[in-house]
Design a protein around this motif. Sequence first.
Motif, PDB file in Angstrom:
ATOM      1  N   ALA A  74       0.851  -1.189   0.000  1.00 14.18           N
ATOM      2  CA  ALA A  74       0.000   0.000   0.000  1.00 14.18           C
ATOM      3  C   ALA A  74       0.885   1.236   0.000  1.00 14.18           C
ATOM      4  O   ALA A  74       2.064   1.188   0.378  1.00 14.18           O
ATOM      5  N   LEU A  75       0.298   2.347  -0.435  1.00 16.42           N
ATOM      6  CA  LEU A  75       0.953   3.650  -0.361  1.00 16.42           C
ATOM      7  C   LEU A  75       0.243   4.494   0.690  1.00 16.42           C
ATOM      8  O   LEU A  75      -0.983   4.508   0.761  1.00 16.42           O
ATOM      9  N   ILE A  76       1.040   5.174   1.500  1.00 17.48           N
ATOM     10  CA  ILE A  76       0.498   6.050   2.538  1.00 17.48           C
ATOM     11  C   ILE A  76       1.086   7.442   2.351  1.00 17.48           C
ATOM     12  O   ILE A  76       2.304   7.598   2.240  1.00 17.48           O
ATOM     13  N   THR A  77       0.232   8.473   2.298  1.00 13.74           N
ATOM     14  CA  THR A  77       0.725   9.847   2.376  1.00 13.74           C
ATOM     15  C   THR A  77       0.624  10.259   3.833  1.00 13.74           C
ATOM     16  O   THR A  77      -0.429  10.129   4.465  1.00 13.74           O
ATOM     17  N   TYR A  78       1.753  10.748   4.348  1.00 12.09           N
ATOM     18  CA  TYR A  78       1.883  10.942   5.800  1.00 12.09           C
ATOM     19  C   TYR A  78       2.742  12.165   6.077  1.00 12.09           C
ATOM     20  O   TYR A  78       3.821  12.326   5.480  1.00 12.09           O
TER      21      TYR A  78
END
Length: 393
Positions: free
Chosen positions: A202-206
């Motif tokens: 998964a990709l997470i913007t954080y």
Amino acid sequence: MRRLGVLLCALIAACNQAAAGDPLPVGPATTAAPTTTMAPPTTIPPTTATPTTTTAAPVAQTTTTEPPAREFFVFMPSGLDSGLEQAVPDLDGVESFTVLRTGTLHITETRTADGATVDRPPDGFVIPVQARVVDSLDASEVVLGATSALVRRLRAGDEITFEGDITLTVGAVVPDHEVGSSEVIVGAPERFVDANIRSRAALITYAGEADDLEAAVRALLAPDAVVRIGELGGGTSRPGGFVRSQAAIKLQFGEFAYRPSGGGQVIIDPAWVEEHIVTVDIPLLGLTRCHKDFAALLTEVMQSLVDDGLAEVIDPADFAGCWNPRFIAGSTRLSRHAFGVAADINFGNPTDDGPGSPVHPELLARMEAAGIRSGHLWTNPDPGHFEWFGPDG
């Protein structure tokens, strides 16, 4: 298409794939900022002037701004924990969570836009390609990475027919870093019922630091869960912790058609085998079947050990072979052994750096110099597994 590229830039090893390990993707290369040449300072002649009193300007008020969100890649080789999709978006600093789904699709024919056949495998065989599924992609189109397009000699507007009589138009050919380890990107996953589509990343913007994000995600998982978290574009600091994409392997060593034969094995088009796979007597390893180009590299490395009086580095009894037409265990992803470009050397021996160890420094160094990398530092460590990466790694 730009946003699609960002969402697809993942494992470059996203998750590319080796016999028993899964590496983290290599980040895209960075381009240095242009150098600015400043004009020489102007010389001001001295003057006689009456001193003046100046009043300092008031100090500007500083404002606190939130750190910009960055994109992180989360990878679980055994499959993404189903609870993460619900829990991660609620973590402090998380702005988005995007699941990446991958599978193996089978090509039955490719054609140019005017209908001329480009490639059609023999009857009973299909061409396997690593695919990523993106719901937002037009269901009538397929996106190719630049290397994948080169391998199959296609461009935008051409057509690919997949198993199940699903014909898609090549909507775009994009730079490789925008598709990560995938060869093709498709939408509407419900059409590909036999593709074994799985969610492993998964990709997470954080808006925060990687260590904080990793701690928060790990707190949501079982203590023994295997997970890797890294920032996109940051590459990897672990030597040998990545592999070439399957498209790059095909470009270097040739693409084949196959048919699964059960038990995790495949039967490869005999014409490809005849052209590429050879039986050779390699110093210290003995008779083995490999891709002819990979066999030459192995022979060079092993002969150098013999010539330098370092034969003890290799334990011939624990050489577990090279060419093996099969999937990676528990998956429908092709092992590098299926291409004959991986070898299991000192396989199963203690990783104590001693003679006969799969991580003996001399063995690792010479293999690396030949463009062959070890799996001992992968997320799923695979000591003794060595596969082609190339001289520019």
